[in-house]
Design an enzyme around this catalytic site. Structure first.
Site, short mmCIF file in Angstrom:
data_model
loop_
_atom_site.label_atom_id
_atom_site.label_comp_id
_atom_site.label_asym_id
_atom_site.label_seq_id
_atom_site.Cartn_x
_atom_site.Cartn_y
_atom_site.Cartn_z
N SER A 9 -43.85 -16.28 -58.44
CA SER A 9 -42.51 -16.83 -58.57
C SER A 9 -42.14 -17.65 -57.34
O SER A 9 -42.16 -17.14 -56.21
CB SER A 9 -41.49 -15.71 -58.75
N HIS A 34 -44.15 -19.47 -62.07
CA HIS A 34 -42.88 -18.94 -62.57
C HIS A 34 -41.75 -19.55 -61.75
O HIS A 34 -41.72 -19.43 -60.53
CB HIS A 34 -42.87 -17.41 -62.45
N ASP A 36 -37.74 -19.69 -61.26
CA ASP A 36 -36.45 -19.05 -61.53
C ASP A 36 -35.31 -20.03 -61.29
O ASP A 36 -35.07 -20.44 -60.15
CB ASP A 36 -36.27 -17.82 -60.62
N MET A 38 -31.38 -20.42 -61.27
CA MET A 38 -30.18 -19.60 -61.20
C MET A 38 -28.96 -20.49 -61.04
O MET A 38 -29.00 -21.47 -60.27
CB MET A 38 -30.28 -18.64 -60.01
N HIS A 67 -37.72 -19.98 -66.05
CA HIS A 67 -36.92 -18.81 -66.40
C HIS A 67 -35.45 -19.13 -66.14
O HIS A 67 -35.01 -19.17 -64.98
CB HIS A 67 -37.41 -17.62 -65.56
N MET A 69 -32.01 -18.28 -65.74
CA MET A 69 -31.00 -17.25 -65.49
C MET A 69 -29.66 -17.96 -65.35
O MET A 69 -29.08 -18.05 -64.28
CB MET A 69 -31.36 -16.45 -64.24
N MET A 138 -37.30 -7.80 -67.39
CA MET A 138 -36.86 -7.74 -66.00
C MET A 138 -36.92 -6.29 -65.52
O MET A 138 -36.30 -5.42 -66.12
CB MET A 138 -35.45 -8.29 -65.85
N GLY A 143 -31.48 -11.87 -59.83
CA GLY A 143 -30.62 -12.60 -58.92
C GLY A 143 -31.12 -12.65 -57.50
O GLY A 143 -30.78 -13.55 -56.75
N PHE A 144 -31.97 -11.68 -57.12
CA PHE A 144 -32.46 -11.62 -55.75
C PHE A 144 -33.92 -11.20 -55.74
O PHE A 144 -34.34 -10.37 -56.55
CB PHE A 144 -31.66 -10.61 -54.92
N GLY A 146 -37.29 -9.44 -53.69
CA GLY A 146 -37.50 -8.34 -52.76
C GLY A 146 -36.95 -6.99 -53.18
O GLY A 146 -36.90 -6.07 -52.37
N ASP A 176 -41.22 -8.81 -64.58
CA ASP A 176 -40.76 -9.55 -63.41
C ASP A 176 -39.85 -8.67 -62.57
O ASP A 176 -38.77 -8.27 -63.02
CB ASP A 176 -40.01 -10.81 -63.88
N GLY A 177 -40.30 -8.38 -61.35
CA GLY A 177 -39.43 -7.70 -60.41
C GLY A 177 -40.04 -6.48 -59.76
O GLY A 177 -40.36 -5.51 -60.43
N GLY A 178 -40.25 -6.55 -58.45
CA GLY A 178 -40.66 -5.38 -57.69
C GLY A 178 -42.11 -4.98 -57.83
O GLY A 178 -42.48 -3.87 -57.42
N GLY A 198 -43.24 -12.24 -56.73
CA GLY A 198 -42.63 -13.16 -55.78
C GLY A 198 -42.90 -12.76 -54.35
O GLY A 198 -43.82 -13.26 -53.70
N SER A 199 -42.11 -11.83 -53.85
CA SER A 199 -42.21 -11.43 -52.44
C SER A 199 -43.60 -10.93 -52.08
O SER A 199 -44.17 -11.33 -51.05
CB SER A 199 -41.17 -10.34 -52.13
#
Length: 210
Positions: A9, A34, A36, A38, A67, A69, A138, A143-144, A146, A176-178, A198-199
């Site tokens: 991402s 990917h 994002d 926003m 994506h 959002m 998700m 929205g954020f 990390g 997606d996420g974490g 991402g992170s």
């Protein structure tokens, strides 16, 4: 074991060097970029839009999963298609006329994805799963970057995989996420086809060996 695709991402990339970020994705196992988008309304932050996507489109042949959002994505899909999206993924929670929007995205020659936030159950997608190309689960509140993965979201992936198998459907499942080096094995075994990172990816903490 099936091949799982990595979709890094750009949300976690250095925005001052998106060309370098795209090159890193190409050189480190990425199969999809990917992106994002926003709007500061559907989610708190604002990222980038059509001009940025158009400017980086020429940097790679990798497919772009954009994506959205955003609120009222139906007002934007034409311009995102024109800017170079290959997949356009919107949120179930962001619009009312979902069937119409899926048909619109397909009419533009793009693959259509639908995403759900952690609090939205898989059951709401029952009528449209035969129509979409991708379901994006998700596993954080969007929205954020990390954030930590919410464990119960993996159960949604398993539920979607079961439905897909029982009904002989063809949509792909993305999460997606974490996702990080500590949980990636559990994520991979849940039934996903695509892992968005991402992170962990851009901080060189994800060893991609799947």
């Amino acid at each position: 074991m099936k091949k799982i695709l990595l979709a890094p991402s750009l949300l976690s990339a250095d925005f001052s060097d998106l060309a370098g970020a795209v090159k890193k994705i190409e050189n480190n196992g990425g199969s999809i970029v990917h992106i994002d988008v926003m709007d500061g309304a559907f989610v708190p932050q604002i990222t980038y839009g059509q001009p940025v996507i158009k400017s980086i489109r020429k940097l790679t042949d990798l497919p772009f999963d954009v994506h959205l959002m955003v609120e009222k994505p139906e007002l934007m899909v034409d311009s995102f298609a024109e800017s170079g999206s290959d997949w356009i993924t919107f949120h179930y929670e962001s619009t009312v006329h979902i069937d119409r929007l899926i048909n619109k995205i397909h009419s533009l020659g793009k693959k259509c994805g639908i995403s759900i936030v952690p609090s939205t159950p898989v059951s709401v997608l029952s009528e449209i799963l035969p129509q979409v190309d991708l379901v994006l689960v998700m596993s954080v509140n969007p929205g954020f970057g990390g954030q930590s993965l919410i464990p119960y979201c993996l159960e949604k992936v398993k539920e979607l995989e079961k439905i897909r198998s029982e009904k002989d459907l063809n949509f792909m499942i993305s999460i997606d996420g974490g996702v990080n080096e500590k949980n990636i094995s559990n994520v991979a075994s849940s039934g996903v086809d695509i892992i968005v990172s991402g992170s962990a990816f851009f901080n060189d903490k994800l060893k991609w060996e799947l």
